[in-house]
Design a protein around this motif. Structure first.
Motif, short mmCIF file in Angstrom:
data_model
loop_
_atom_site.label_atom_id
_atom_site.label_comp_id
_atom_site.label_asym_id
_atom_site.label_seq_id
_atom_site.Cartn_x
_atom_site.Cartn_y
_atom_site.Cartn_z
N LEU A 203 32.93 31.31 15.86
CA LEU A 203 32.47 30.48 16.97
C LEU A 203 32.76 29.01 16.69
O LEU A 203 33.17 28.27 17.60
CB LEU A 203 30.97 30.70 17.20
CG LEU A 203 30.36 29.99 18.40
CD1 LEU A 203 31.09 30.33 19.69
CD2 LEU A 203 28.88 30.35 18.52
N GLY A 204 32.61 28.58 15.46
CA GLY A 204 32.96 27.21 15.09
C GLY A 204 34.43 26.92 15.33
O GLY A 204 34.80 25.84 15.79
N LEU A 205 35.28 27.89 15.02
CA LEU A 205 36.72 27.75 15.27
C LEU A 205 36.99 27.58 16.76
O LEU A 205 37.77 26.71 17.16
CB LEU A 205 37.47 28.97 14.72
CG LEU A 205 38.97 29.00 14.96
CD1 LEU A 205 39.66 27.88 14.19
CD2 LEU A 205 39.54 30.36 14.58
N LEU A 206 36.34 28.38 17.58
CA LEU A 206 36.52 28.25 19.04
C LEU A 206 36.00 26.91 19.55
O LEU A 206 36.61 26.29 20.43
CB LEU A 206 35.82 29.40 19.75
CG LEU A 206 36.44 30.78 19.59
CD1 LEU A 206 35.55 31.85 20.21
CD2 LEU A 206 37.83 30.82 20.20
N GLU A 207 34.88 26.45 18.99
CA GLU A 207 34.33 25.16 19.40
C GLU A 207 35.28 24.02 19.04
O GLU A 207 35.51 23.11 19.84
CB GLU A 207 32.96 24.93 18.74
CG GLU A 207 31.87 25.80 19.31
CD GLU A 207 30.58 25.73 18.51
OE1 GLU A 207 29.52 25.96 19.12
OE2 GLU A 207 30.62 25.47 17.29
N MET A 208 35.84 24.07 17.83
CA MET A 208 36.78 23.03 17.42
C MET A 208 38.04 23.07 18.27
O MET A 208 38.58 22.03 18.64
CB MET A 208 37.13 23.17 15.94
CG MET A 208 35.99 22.78 15.04
SD MET A 208 36.34 22.70 13.26
CE MET A 208 37.68 23.78 12.98
N ALA A 209 38.52 24.26 18.57
CA ALA A 209 39.72 24.40 19.41
C ALA A 209 39.46 23.83 20.79
O ALA A 209 40.33 23.12 21.35
CB ALA A 209 40.13 25.85 19.50
N ALA A 210 38.30 24.11 21.37
CA ALA A 210 37.97 23.58 22.69
C ALA A 210 37.85 22.06 22.66
O ALA A 210 38.33 21.37 23.56
CB ALA A 210 36.68 24.21 23.20
N ALA A 211 37.25 21.54 21.59
CA ALA A 211 37.09 20.09 21.47
C ALA A 211 38.44 19.39 21.32
O ALA A 211 38.63 18.27 21.81
CB ALA A 211 36.20 19.75 20.28
N ASP A 212 39.39 20.06 20.65
CA ASP A 212 40.73 19.49 20.47
C ASP A 212 41.66 19.76 21.64
O ASP A 212 42.81 19.35 21.63
CB ASP A 212 41.37 20.05 19.19
CG ASP A 212 40.68 19.55 17.94
OD1 ASP A 212 39.93 18.55 18.02
OD2 ASP A 212 40.88 20.17 16.87
N GLY A 213 41.18 20.51 22.63
CA GLY A 213 41.99 20.82 23.80
C GLY A 213 43.02 21.92 23.56
O GLY A 213 43.96 22.07 24.33
N GLN A 214 42.85 22.69 22.51
CA GLN A 214 43.77 23.79 22.22
C GLN A 214 43.37 25.03 23.00
O GLN A 214 42.18 25.29 23.21
CB GLN A 214 43.77 24.12 20.73
CG GLN A 214 44.31 23.02 19.85
CD GLN A 214 44.21 23.40 18.39
OE1 GLN A 214 43.19 23.92 17.95
NE2 GLN A 214 45.28 23.15 17.65
N SER A 215 44.36 25.79 23.39
CA SER A 215 44.07 27.04 24.09
C SER A 215 43.71 28.13 23.09
O SER A 215 44.00 28.02 21.90
CB SER A 215 45.28 27.48 24.92
OG SER A 215 46.31 27.96 24.07
N VAL A 216 43.12 29.19 23.60
CA VAL A 216 42.76 30.32 22.76
C VAL A 216 44.02 30.93 22.17
O VAL A 216 44.04 31.33 21.00
CB VAL A 216 41.97 31.36 23.59
CG1 VAL A 216 41.77 32.65 22.81
CG2 VAL A 216 40.65 30.79 24.02
N HIS A 217 45.08 30.99 22.97
CA HIS A 217 46.34 31.56 22.50
C HIS A 217 46.90 30.77 21.31
O HIS A 217 47.42 31.34 20.37
CB HIS A 217 47.35 31.60 23.64
CG HIS A 217 48.69 32.09 23.24
ND1 HIS A 217 48.94 33.42 22.95
CD2 HIS A 217 49.86 31.45 23.03
CE1 HIS A 217 50.20 33.56 22.60
NE2 HIS A 217 50.78 32.38 22.65
N ASP A 218 46.77 29.43 21.36
CA ASP A 218 47.26 28.59 20.26
C ASP A 218 46.49 28.86 18.96
O ASP A 218 47.06 28.81 17.88
CB ASP A 218 47.13 27.11 20.61
CG ASP A 218 48.08 26.67 21.72
OD1 ASP A 218 49.07 27.39 21.97
OD2 ASP A 218 47.79 25.63 22.34
N VAL A 219 45.23 29.14 19.08
CA VAL A 219 44.38 29.29 17.90
C VAL A 219 44.36 30.72 17.38
O VAL A 219 44.51 30.95 16.19
CB VAL A 219 42.93 28.83 18.22
CG1 VAL A 219 42.02 29.03 17.04
CG2 VAL A 219 42.94 27.37 18.64
#
Length: 118
Positions: free
Chosen positions: A60-76
């Motif tokens: 969940l922390g990874l998803l939160e950081m990705a969302a904060a950085d504007g990265q898509s789920v596919h990128d992460v």
């Protein structure tokens, strides 16, 4: 954590509600990925699921950081969310609760059969 919390699982309930509150703040695609991650990780949990809490917190922390950085789920996470979850749980061949129960059942049956045969 008190003994009573551990026995009743109220600590897990509280932690799960906190995860869900954090997930609600995510964008829709990240929230959908969270749902897939939880669904694919649950088979790797022990009887209580307590062993999954640190893994779920990190995911969940990874998803939160990705969302904060504007990265898509596919990128992460890439295209293979089940593969990502398998890697989080210990890699290919990691034992699920079904595997552990099957092994226990096989041991019990073998023990009973050895008593009958010998």
């Amino acid at each position: 954590m008190s003994f009573w919390e551990k026995v009743t699982g109220s600590d897990l309930t509280r932690e799960w509600k906190a995860f869900e509150a954090r997930a609600e703040a995510l964008p829709d695609d990240h929230r959908a990925a969270w749902g897939q991650i939880t669904a694919h990780l649950f088979p790797y949990g022990n009887f209580t699921g307590r062993n999954l809490m640190p893994i779920l917190d990190s995911a969940l922390g990874l998803l939160e950081m990705a969302a904060a950085d504007g990265q898509s789920v596919h990128d992460v996470l890439g295209d293979d969310i089940p593969g990502f979850c398998t890697a989080l749980a210990g890699g290919e061949g990691a034992r699920t609760h079904r595997d552990r129960w099957r092994e226990q059942l096989n041991r019990n049956v073998a023990r009973k059969l050895s008593r009958l045969g010998g």
